[in-house]
Scaffold this active site. Structure first.
Site, mmCIF file in Angstrom:
data_model
loop_
_atom_site.group_PDB
_atom_site.id
_atom_site.type_symbol
_atom_site.label_atom_id
_atom_site.label_comp_id
_atom_site.label_asym_id
_atom_site.label_seq_id
_atom_site.Cartn_x
_atom_site.Cartn_y
_atom_site.Cartn_z
ATOM 1 N N LYS A 13 0.840 -1.214 0.000
ATOM 2 C CA LYS A 13 0.000 0.000 0.000
ATOM 3 C C LYS A 13 0.872 1.260 0.000
ATOM 4 O O LYS A 13 0.624 2.187 -0.766
ATOM 5 C CB LYS A 13 -0.931 0.008 1.228
ATOM 6 C CG LYS A 13 -1.875 -1.174 1.322
ATOM 7 C CD LYS A 13 -2.791 -1.073 2.522
ATOM 8 C CE LYS A 13 -2.093 -1.064 3.859
ATOM 9 N NZ LYS A 13 -1.337 -2.321 4.158
ATOM 10 N N ARG A 88 -10.037 0.714 8.173
ATOM 11 C CA ARG A 88 -9.668 -0.691 8.422
ATOM 12 C C ARG A 88 -10.750 -1.438 9.175
ATOM 13 O O ARG A 88 -10.552 -2.606 9.515
ATOM 14 C CB ARG A 88 -8.392 -0.776 9.245
ATOM 15 C CG ARG A 88 -7.177 -0.365 8.488
ATOM 16 C CD ARG A 88 -5.931 -0.733 9.247
ATOM 17 N NE ARG A 88 -4.871 0.116 8.775
ATOM 18 C CZ ARG A 88 -3.625 -0.282 8.599
ATOM 19 N NH1 ARG A 88 -3.272 -1.496 8.891
ATOM 20 N NH2 ARG A 88 -2.725 0.554 8.162
ATOM 21 N N ARG A 127 11.645 -5.689 4.808
ATOM 22 C CA ARG A 127 11.470 -4.242 4.593
ATOM 23 C C ARG A 127 12.487 -3.449 5.429
ATOM 24 O O ARG A 127 12.730 -3.762 6.594
ATOM 25 C CB ARG A 127 10.061 -3.815 4.995
ATOM 26 C CG ARG A 127 9.896 -2.293 4.961
ATOM 27 C CD ARG A 127 8.474 -1.828 5.029
ATOM 28 N NE ARG A 127 7.729 -2.361 6.152
ATOM 29 C CZ ARG A 127 6.418 -2.242 6.293
ATOM 30 N NH1 ARG A 127 5.716 -1.613 5.372
ATOM 31 N NH2 ARG A 127 5.796 -2.754 7.331
ATOM 32 N N ARG A 160 11.374 -1.563 10.920
ATOM 33 C CA ARG A 160 10.259 -1.130 11.777
ATOM 34 C C ARG A 160 10.111 -2.076 12.965
ATOM 35 O O ARG A 160 10.242 -3.293 12.815
ATOM 36 C CB ARG A 160 8.950 -1.130 10.973
ATOM 37 C CG ARG A 160 8.694 0.173 10.259
ATOM 38 C CD ARG A 160 7.523 0.135 9.342
ATOM 39 N NE ARG A 160 6.279 -0.378 9.898
ATOM 40 C CZ ARG A 160 5.093 -0.248 9.314
ATOM 41 N NH1 ARG A 160 4.995 0.392 8.160
ATOM 42 N NH2 ARG A 160 4.015 -0.753 9.852
ATOM 43 N N ARG A 171 -0.718 -8.612 13.453
ATOM 44 C CA ARG A 171 -1.255 -7.645 12.475
ATOM 45 C C ARG A 171 -2.086 -8.360 11.413
ATOM 46 O O ARG A 171 -3.139 -7.871 11.008
ATOM 47 C CB ARG A 171 -0.098 -6.867 11.825
ATOM 48 C CG ARG A 171 0.546 -5.881 12.786
ATOM 49 C CD ARG A 171 1.931 -5.474 12.347
ATOM 50 N NE ARG A 171 1.972 -4.725 11.112
ATOM 51 C CZ ARG A 171 3.073 -4.582 10.370
ATOM 52 N NH1 ARG A 171 4.209 -5.139 10.745
ATOM 53 N NH2 ARG A 171 3.021 -3.881 9.269
#
Ligand code: AP5
Length: 215
Positions: A13, A88, A127, A160, A171
């Site tokens: 996203k 969400r 990431r 992160r 998540r």
């Protein structure tokens, strides 16, 4: 042009909303980034949100709805926006519809990035984010020229804190329970376009732009 990007954590996203926003000339609104900035500054919103972000749980709806409501009042959203990470939950989606209906500016399209669990775990685990400019990299799929250093601004890349295996699982659980119902919600409005997000970033960009262009 008012667009929502839906998709699980790691679907791409952030990668795609940045490109789409530049292409369409409308702001990219990333609620996760707004929350993290508030956490860094130690504001009351940041203090309230931090335990949820750390745990990989969704921040309660009223707080999030008020935050987005305020952001949508900024004049740069007059021509539209790309919303990344909001809504969400169904209550968030209803609140957004109400706000936009009151303004006479309904959503144009909701683009769902469809990608499987193994791919998102791989994307999240690899990431890396620039500590200065926020550019998103990936150690395998989009590595910087020098390991650990951002090509854009030369600062260090970080992982992160919620990109660890335990928090990733939480998540994904939150997504399955609270966000997946939004696909039926928007399909019933005739606004949902699902695209295959398992391909290369370039292929996903082409599909995302093709989904947005008719609007
Ligand atoms: P947030 O920061 O929004 O996290 P998220 O939704 O989990 O999404 P991510 O940012 O992890 O992934 P992404 O889909 O943007 O993927 P990206 O482009 O980076 O939210 C964080 C927290 O804030 C939540 O857990 C919650 O606590 C809170 N929150 C946020 N919104 C909320 C709301 N509405 N209500 C309540 N609480 C809320 O890509 C991932 C990696 O993959 C990158 O390394 C990238 O380079 C790579 N990549 C991207 N595309 C591809 C591709 N096609 N092929 C290969 N690699 C790719």
């Amino acid at each position: 042009m008012r667009i929502v990007l839906l998709g699980p954590p790691g679907a791409g996203k952030g990668t795609q909303s940045k490109i789409l926003s530049a292409r369409l000339g409308v702001p990219q609104i990333v609620i996760g980034d707004i929350l993290k900035a508030q956490v860094s500054r130690g504001t009351p919103l940041g203090v309230a949100a931090k335990p949820y972000l750390d745990d990989g749980k969704l921040v309660p709806d009223p707080v999030i709805i008020e935050t987005i409501h305020e952001r949508l009042e900024d004049p740069d959203t007059d021509k539209g926006f790309v919303l990344d990470g909001f809504p969400r939950t169904v209550p968030q989606a209803i609140a957004l519809d109400t706000t936009l209906a009151d303004a006479g500016t309904p959503l144009d399209v909701v683009i769902e990035l469809v990608v499987g669990r193994d791919d998102v775990v791989r994307r999240l685990s690899g990431r890396r984010v620039c500590s200065n400019c926020g550019h998103i990299w990936h150690v395998e799929f989009d590595p910087p020229t020098v390991d650990g250093i951002c090509d854009v601004c030369g600062h260090d890349l970080i992982q992160r804190s919620d990109d660890n295996p335990e928090t990733i699982i939480r998540r994904l659980g939150e997504y399955a329970e609270k966000t997946v119902p939004l696909t039926d919600f928007y399909a019933a409005q005739g606004k949902l376009v699902r695209i295959d997000a398992a391909g290369t970033p370039e292929a996903v960009t082409a599909a995302t732009i093709a989904a947005a262009e008719p609007y």
